[in-house]
Write an enzyme that holds these catalytic residues in place. Structure first.
Site, PDB file in Angstrom:
ATOM      1  N   GLY A  31       2.617  -0.743  -4.071  1.00 52.69           N
ATOM      2  CA  GLY A  31       1.952  -2.024  -4.205  1.00 52.69           C
ATOM      3  C   GLY A  31       1.077  -2.126  -5.440  1.00 52.69           C
ATOM      4  O   GLY A  31       0.848  -1.151  -6.163  1.00 52.69           O
ATOM      5  N   SER A  32       0.538  -3.326  -5.655  1.00 50.85           N
ATOM      6  CA  SER A  32      -0.195  -3.616  -6.886  1.00 50.85           C
ATOM      7  C   SER A  32      -1.541  -2.912  -6.959  1.00 50.85           C
ATOM      8  O   SER A  32      -1.990  -2.546  -8.050  1.00 50.85           O
ATOM      9  CB  SER A  32      -0.401  -5.126  -7.019  1.00 50.85           C
ATOM     10  OG  SER A  32      -1.103  -5.639  -5.891  1.00 50.85           O
ATOM     11  N   THR A  33      -2.206  -2.709  -5.825  1.00 50.83           N
ATOM     12  CA  THR A  33      -3.507  -2.043  -5.859  1.00 50.83           C
ATOM     13  C   THR A  33      -3.361  -0.574  -6.218  1.00 50.83           C
ATOM     14  O   THR A  33      -4.155  -0.024  -6.993  1.00 50.83           O
ATOM     15  CB  THR A  33      -4.219  -2.183  -4.501  1.00 50.83           C
ATOM     16  OG1 THR A  33      -4.315  -3.572  -4.166  1.00 50.83           O
ATOM     17  CG2 THR A  33      -5.617  -1.587  -4.547  1.00 50.83           C
ATOM     18  N   GLY A  87      -2.446   1.057  -0.094  1.00 53.98           N
ATOM     19  CA  GLY A  87      -3.047  -0.252   0.056  1.00 53.98           C
ATOM     20  C   GLY A  87      -2.771  -0.796   1.450  1.00 53.98           C
ATOM     21  O   GLY A  87      -2.235  -0.108   2.315  1.00 53.98           O
ATOM     22  N   LYS A  99       0.708  -3.331   7.120  1.00 55.77           N
ATOM     23  CA  LYS A  99       1.286  -2.941   5.843  1.00 55.77           C
ATOM     24  C   LYS A  99       2.751  -3.358   5.824  1.00 55.77           C
ATOM     25  O   LYS A  99       3.319  -3.664   6.855  1.00 55.77           O
ATOM     26  CB  LYS A  99       1.161  -1.428   5.617  1.00 55.77           C
ATOM     27  CG  LYS A  99      -0.285  -0.995   5.417  1.00 55.77           C
ATOM     28  CD  LYS A  99      -0.448   0.521   5.295  1.00 55.77           C
ATOM     29  CE  LYS A  99       0.478   1.179   4.305  1.00 55.77           C
ATOM     30  NZ  LYS A  99       0.366   0.576   2.950  1.00 55.77           N
ATOM     31  N   GLY A 100       3.333  -3.367   4.644  1.00 59.91           N
ATOM     32  CA  GLY A 100       4.747  -3.671   4.545  1.00 59.91           C
ATOM     33  C   GLY A 100       5.066  -4.990   3.883  1.00 59.91           C
ATOM     34  O   GLY A 100       6.217  -5.412   3.874  1.00 59.91           O
ATOM     35  N   GLY A 101       4.033  -5.636   3.299  1.00 56.48           N
ATOM     36  CA  GLY A 101       4.312  -6.850   2.557  1.00 56.48           C
ATOM     37  C   GLY A 101       5.288  -6.611   1.418  1.00 56.48           C
ATOM     38  O   GLY A 101       6.039  -7.497   1.029  1.00 56.48           O
ATOM     39  N   GLY A 102       5.279  -5.385   0.904  1.00 57.09           N
ATOM     40  CA  GLY A 102       6.215  -5.008  -0.146  1.00 57.09           C
ATOM     41  C   GLY A 102       7.470  -4.329   0.375  1.00 57.09           C
ATOM     42  O   GLY A 102       8.332  -3.913  -0.414  1.00 57.09           O
ATOM     43  N   GLU A 108       5.926   4.681   3.777  1.00 63.23           N
ATOM     44  CA  GLU A 108       4.471   4.785   3.719  1.00 63.23           C
ATOM     45  C   GLU A 108       3.925   5.456   4.979  1.00 63.23           C
ATOM     46  O   GLU A 108       3.023   6.289   4.913  1.00 63.23           O
ATOM     47  CB  GLU A 108       3.864   3.389   3.562  1.00 63.23           C
ATOM     48  CG  GLU A 108       4.084   2.790   2.185  1.00 63.23           C
ATOM     49  CD  GLU A 108       3.633   1.347   2.092  1.00 63.23           C
ATOM     50  OE1 GLU A 108       3.411   0.872   0.961  1.00 63.23           O
ATOM     51  OE2 GLU A 108       3.521   0.692   3.137  1.00 63.23           O
TER      52      GLU A 108
END
Length: 241
Positions: A31-33, A87, A99-102, A108
């Site tokens: 992820g982005s973070t 993240g 979690k898991g938006g990506g 993970e």
């Protein structure tokens, strides 16, 4: 850098600075973070001479590790990790996570389960009293492809408010995970008992893994709009400086 991106950067740097030590095997989330955390880890390796090995949770995480010239490993060579830094899409008062938006929640969760410590870094938008309060896209559920239709029916029967098969961007058809499976997003509203719901979802044949991470994180770093970083631990349900 301003706003949300700065908050992500601050949280990720704080997590890496506090938890990564010389000689550690480190799980690297997706992820982005986490991208900011990997940059910080690379800085510390260069500045302090840290010796670490990094185990990725996705193809994206593997790219981050190699692009920043960090030592790459895997769970075959390092089945026990000192820390995993990741993240989250949402964090509740008890440090339960969505979690898991990506789309990487399965790997993970595997990597997190192999780590002595799971640390989360997120921006202020991910902080909620209860899961499902702010993250309205639903719980990501990775499923075996042949089972997605009956699983969607079962989720609707469980009173999910919305159930959708996640579609890919920039390609026709559904989103396919790194494991070759599909993702269903199921929104149940505010989740009062994440552990109970996770057990129910895991009991459905064809479900590989859910994006509910219950009782796994030991500390969360939240980057704030004002440039500060606050933290939460299981024994400290409130935010602290």
């Amino acid at each position: 850098m301003a706003g949300v991106e700065k908050a992500k950067d601050l949280a990720a740097r704080a997590a890496v600075d506090e938890f990564v030590k010389d000689g550690m095997a480190v799980g690297i989330g997706s992820g982005s973070t986490i991208a900011y955390g990997v940059v910080r880890l690379a800085e510390r390796v260069k500045e302090e001479g840290l010796k670490v090995v990094c185990v990725p949770t996705s193809f994206q995480a593997k790219q981050l590790i190699t692009e920043n010239n960090l030592p790459l490993s895997d769970l075959e060579n390092h089945p026990q990790l000192d820390v995993a830094i990741d993240g989250a899409d949402e964090v509740d008062d008890d440090l339960n996570l969505i979690k898991g938006g990506g789309g990487c929640q399965t790997q993970e969760k595997i990597v997190a389960s192999c780590a002595k410590t799971l640390v989360i870094c997120a921006d202020y938008r991910k902080d909620s009293k209860a899961l499902g309060e702010a993250w309205l896209k639903g719980i990501p559920i990775e499923v075996i492809p042949i089972a997605y239709v009956p699983i969607m029916a079962k989720l609707k029967a469980m009173s999910a408010e919305t159930v959708t098969l996640r579609m890919a961007k920039a390609k026709a058809g559904p989103c396919v995970t790194d494991n070759g499976n599909l993702i269903i997003d199921a929104h149940f509203g505010q989740i009062k008992d994440p552990a109970k719901l996770e057990a129910q979802l895991n009991g459905i044949p064809g479900v590989v893994c859910t994006g509910l991470f219950v009782g796994m994180a030991v500390k969360v770093f939240f980057g704030q709009e004002d440039g500060s970083v606050t933290t939460r631990t299981p024994r400290n349900a409130g935010l602290s400086a």
